[in-house]
Structure formats: C-alpha cells, structure tokens
Design a protein around this motif. Structure first.
Motif, PDB file in Angstrom:
ATOM      1  N   UNK A  12       0.950   6.203  -9.134  1.00 43.07           N
ATOM      2  CA  UNK A  12      -0.503   6.137  -9.010  1.00 43.07           C
ATOM      3  C   UNK A  12      -0.784   5.327  -7.752  1.00 43.07           C
ATOM      4  N   UNK A  13      -1.815   5.678  -7.044  1.00 36.84           N
ATOM      5  CA  UNK A  13      -2.226   4.909  -5.869  1.00 36.84           C
ATOM      6  C   UNK A  13      -3.625   4.379  -6.142  1.00 36.84           C
ATOM      7  N   UNK A  14      -3.785   3.079  -6.039  1.00 38.26           N
ATOM      8  CA  UNK A  14      -5.085   2.438  -6.223  1.00 38.26           C
ATOM      9  C   UNK A  14      -5.674   2.109  -4.859  1.00 38.26           C
ATOM     10  N   UNK A  15      -6.983   1.963  -4.821  1.00 38.52           N
ATOM     11  CA  UNK A  15      -7.672   1.571  -3.602  1.00 38.52           C
ATOM     12  C   UNK A  15      -7.057   0.284  -3.075  1.00 38.52           C
ATOM     13  N   UNK A  16      -6.912   0.176  -1.779  1.00 41.28           N
ATOM     14  CA  UNK A  16      -6.337  -1.029  -1.202  1.00 41.28           C
ATOM     15  C   UNK A  16      -4.845  -0.909  -0.982  1.00 41.28           C
ATOM     16  N   UNK A  17      -4.284   0.293  -1.148  1.00 48.14           N
ATOM     17  CA  UNK A  17      -2.869   0.496  -0.862  1.00 48.14           C
ATOM     18  C   UNK A  17      -1.929   0.000  -1.940  1.00 48.14           C
ATOM     19  N   UNK A  18      -2.380  -0.056  -3.168  1.00 46.88           N
ATOM     20  CA  UNK A  18      -1.543  -0.510  -4.275  1.00 46.88           C
ATOM     21  C   UNK A  18      -0.932   0.718  -4.945  1.00 46.88           C
ATOM     22  N   UNK A  19       0.391   0.739  -5.031  1.00 47.17           N
ATOM     23  CA  UNK A  19       1.098   1.845  -5.677  1.00 47.17           C
ATOM     24  C   UNK A  19       1.750   1.341  -6.956  1.00 47.17           C
ATOM     25  N   UNK A  34       5.568  -2.024  -8.687  1.00 42.85           N
ATOM     26  CA  UNK A  34       4.262  -2.198  -8.061  1.00 42.85           C
ATOM     27  C   UNK A  34       4.468  -2.588  -6.604  1.00 42.85           C
ATOM     28  N   UNK A  35       3.891  -1.812  -5.712  1.00 48.76           N
ATOM     29  CA  UNK A  35       3.882  -2.140  -4.291  1.00 48.76           C
ATOM     30  C   UNK A  35       2.447  -2.462  -3.919  1.00 48.76           C
ATOM     31  N   UNK A  36       2.249  -3.657  -3.388  1.00 50.89           N
ATOM     32  CA  UNK A  36       0.894  -4.092  -3.040  1.00 50.89           C
ATOM     33  C   UNK A  36       0.958  -4.941  -1.773  1.00 50.89           C
ATOM     34  N   UNK A  37      -0.150  -5.008  -1.051  1.00 51.77           N
ATOM     35  CA  UNK A  37      -0.199  -5.888   0.119  1.00 51.77           C
ATOM     36  C   UNK A  37       0.090  -7.338  -0.289  1.00 51.77           C
ATOM     37  N   UNK A  40      -2.427  -9.481  -2.344  1.00 48.51           N
ATOM     38  CA  UNK A  40      -2.801  -9.062  -3.697  1.00 48.51           C
ATOM     39  C   UNK A  40      -1.841  -9.712  -4.685  1.00 48.51           C
ATOM     40  N   UNK A  41      -2.398 -10.488  -5.594  1.00 50.00           N
ATOM     41  CA  UNK A  41      -1.580 -11.145  -6.612  1.00 50.00           C
ATOM     42  C   UNK A  41      -1.442 -10.216  -7.809  1.00 50.00           C
ATOM     43  N   UNK A  42      -0.237 -10.127  -8.354  1.00 48.48           N
ATOM     44  CA  UNK A  42       0.037  -9.271  -9.505  1.00 48.48           C
ATOM     45  C   UNK A  42       0.622 -10.155 -10.609  1.00 48.48           C
ATOM     46  N   UNK A  43      -0.010 -10.153 -11.777  1.00 44.82           N
ATOM     47  CA  UNK A  43       0.429 -10.981 -12.902  1.00 44.82           C
ATOM     48  C   UNK A  43       0.610 -10.125 -14.150  1.00 44.82           C
TER      49      UNK A  43
END
Length: 74
Positions: A12-19, A34-37, A40-43
């Motif tokens: 899935x690709x989310x707005x802001x370049x989050x895969x 999860x690939x994110x800039x 972007x914090x991922x918890x």
C-alpha cells in the motif's frame, strides 16, 4: 476505517511516500514492512499509547511545578 486485502509481497502507498508492504503471512500473523521518510515516526500501537500517557503525566507534573513556583513567589 478502510479495509483492504493484500497478499504477501503486495504493498500500500500512503500520501507522503509511506509504503506498507506485506512481507509474510504465517497462520494468524502477518509481517509487514514500512518504508517512510526519516521525519515520519512509526510506532506500534501499544508503545504509542505509553508515550502519550507519559507525555500527559509530564505536562501535568510541569503544570503542578509551575503553580507551586507561582505560589512561592506570590
């Protein structure tokens, strides 16, 4: 809430370049990547809840200290 069906290897690709990619499905467990800039914090949900509780307690304590200092000065 949006509900989608994905197979292993699909993303899935989310707005802001989050895969968000399903990397493996084994029984009742799903492994995701999860690939994110970097900004972007991922918890995990349970960790995020703990962080929020700690922030709330910290703000409360800070407010109490400020009130005490005001009363000492006044």
């Amino acid at each position: 809430m949006l509900i989608l069906t994905r197979k292993a290897g699909e993303s899935l690709i989310l707005d802001g370049g989050i895969e968000i990619k399903v990397t493996e499905i084994c029984g009742d467990q799903v492994k995701i990547g999860i690939s994110a800039p970097p900004d972007v914090k991922v918890y995990r949900e349970e960790l995020y809840a703990t962080i929020r509780e700690n922030q709330s307690a910290s703000r409360s304590t800070s407010d109490e200290v400020k009130d005490l200092l005001r009363r000492m000065q006044g």
